[in-house]
Scaffold this active site. Structure first.
Site, mmCIF file in Angstrom:
data_model
loop_
_atom_site.group_PDB
_atom_site.id
_atom_site.type_symbol
_atom_site.label_atom_id
_atom_site.label_comp_id
_atom_site.label_asym_id
_atom_site.label_seq_id
_atom_site.Cartn_x
_atom_site.Cartn_y
_atom_site.Cartn_z
ATOM 1 N N CYS A 65 -0.883 -7.123 10.382
ATOM 2 C CA CYS A 65 -0.118 -5.838 10.439
ATOM 3 C C CYS A 65 -0.906 -4.828 10.515
ATOM 4 O O CYS A 65 -1.358 -4.271 9.203
ATOM 5 C CB CYS A 65 1.073 -6.004 9.612
ATOM 6 S SG CYS A 65 1.778 -4.534 9.352
ATOM 7 N N CYS A 73 0.631 -1.950 8.252
ATOM 8 C CA CYS A 73 0.715 -2.143 6.844
ATOM 9 C C CYS A 73 -0.537 -2.154 6.059
ATOM 10 O O CYS A 73 -0.802 -1.506 5.034
ATOM 11 C CB CYS A 73 1.009 -3.822 6.684
ATOM 12 S SG CYS A 73 2.535 -4.040 7.625
ATOM 13 N N ASP A 74 -1.749 -2.553 6.727
ATOM 14 C CA ASP A 74 -2.884 -2.693 6.037
ATOM 15 C C ASP A 74 -4.126 -2.087 6.599
ATOM 16 O O ASP A 74 -5.364 -1.922 6.018
ATOM 17 C CB ASP A 74 -3.158 -3.927 6.189
ATOM 18 C CG ASP A 74 -2.388 -5.063 5.459
ATOM 19 O OD1 ASP A 74 -1.754 -4.777 4.478
ATOM 20 O OD2 ASP A 74 -2.051 -6.290 5.979
#
Ligand code: NAP
Length: 309
Positions: free
Chosen positions: A133, A136-137
């Site tokens: 992701c 997200c990261d």
């Protein structure tokens, strides 16, 4: 025992759209989701091909609006992981970790999840260098080296997004030609921060608590190379975008499927009367938010007709 008109399994764009249409049709509707709403789309940094999405709208923001819209029409919500189903009677039974649910009709909208890269070390290093992701990261790898595995639309689009964060992004693809749409490819080729490793697969990910190195293999020459983390960084990012696996195990032997994807007709009917499937979980040619939303709308209308009879 409460018997709903319809239970929708999964609150991605397909399930949310089905919920919206079912709610508007005044069907007594329960929408069950095991995690957060949105499915895969929440990890998409930018939706540029859903009609009406402008100004770099993120997947999460689009989903938040969809969820709000569903709530407006009185759809009930439950958070549960469904473990088994019994679709043999007129009243369908859905069993979860937290309860049992009953309905006259079921809409399956369970979607698909990212396929693992499939090499030793991957599982142990998830969240410690390995991710699926970008939104997200990405910020964990600010000014670091980032590797993206895959050559489809997701890999290349997310690679472009990751290039805003990393020192450089290397797309590792198992062939010498990308699968991604030409328009997306062009953007990546024009980005000076994006490099490519062609004909290459990841053989192993290594690290003690944090990803430190990666062994890659050239599939044409068989040559193995160990990619090491930059000394100062101590780590780097590997993002796997190698396609998706349908979430259909609980329907095995119950619904007609091919390679884990559920067979439906154009009205979203499965082989079992009263059971419908929508979105990425069904066999279709184009898996997109727009087609998922369309499936959901059609299924809710078909459920209405089914209940009338
Ligand atoms: P995909 O199209 O299935 O592509 C998966 C990629 O990963 C392919 O390049 C494939 O290589 C590679 N791959 C598969 N298994 C692998 C393995 N074990 N090791 C290494 N590489 C592997 O998946 P996707 O890119 O996630 O797209 C899924 C669907 O969503 C597609 O229909 C896509 O068009 C759509 N999508 C659209 C957009 C958009 O329109 N903006 C954005 C994202 C996704 P090969 O090419 O050699 O098979």
């Amino acid at each position: 025992m409460q018997v709903y008109d319809v239970i929708i399994l999964g609150a991605g764009p397909a399930g949310l759209s089905a919920g919206l249409y079912a709610g508007r049709s005044r069907l007594n509707t329960l929408l069950i989701e095991k995690q957060k709403d949105g499915g895969q789309i929440v990890i998409t940094s930018e939706i540029e091909n859903y009609p009406g999405c402008l100004d770099e709208e993120s997947g999460a923001s689009l989903v938040a609006r969809m969820t709000k819209q569903v709530e407006k029409f009185g759809v009930e919500r439950a958070q549960d992981t469904i473990t088994s189903v019994d679709f043999s009677g007129d009243v369908k039974v859905v069993k979860g970790l937290h309860g049992e649910y009953y309905a006259k009709a079921i809409i399956v909208a369970t979607g698909a999840f990212p396929r693992p890269i499939g090499c030793p070390g991957e599982k142990e290093l998830i969240g410690k260098g390995v991710s699926y992701c970008a939104t997200c990261d990405a910020n964990f790898f600010e000014d670091m080296d980032i590797y993206v595995v895959g050559g489809g639309d997701t890999a290349v689009e997310e690679g472009i997004y990751l290039a805003k964060f990393g020192r450089k992004v290397t797309i590792i693809h198992r062939r010498d030609e990308l699968r991604a749409a030409k328009s997306i490819q062009e953007k990546a080729f024009a980005n000076p921060k994006i490099k490519f490793m062609w004909d290459t697969v990841v053989e192993e990910l290594k690290g003690n608590g944090l990803l430190e190195s990666m062994v890659v293999k050239n599939v044409k020459t068989g040559e193995l190379t160990e990619v090491l983390a930059n000394e100062e960084d101590g780590t780097f990012g590997v993002f796997g975008f190698t396609g998706f696996l349908p979430q259909s195990a609980i329907f095995e032997g119950v619904l007609a499927m091919e390679n884990g994807y559920i067979k439906t007709d154009e009205e979203m009917r499965t082989n079992i009367p009263g059971v419908f499937a929508v979105g990425d979980i069904r066999i279709k040619t184009l898996r997109q938010v727009v087609t998922a939303a369309a499936d959901g709308a059609i299924a809710a209308m078909t459920v209405e007709k089914y209940l009338e009879h």
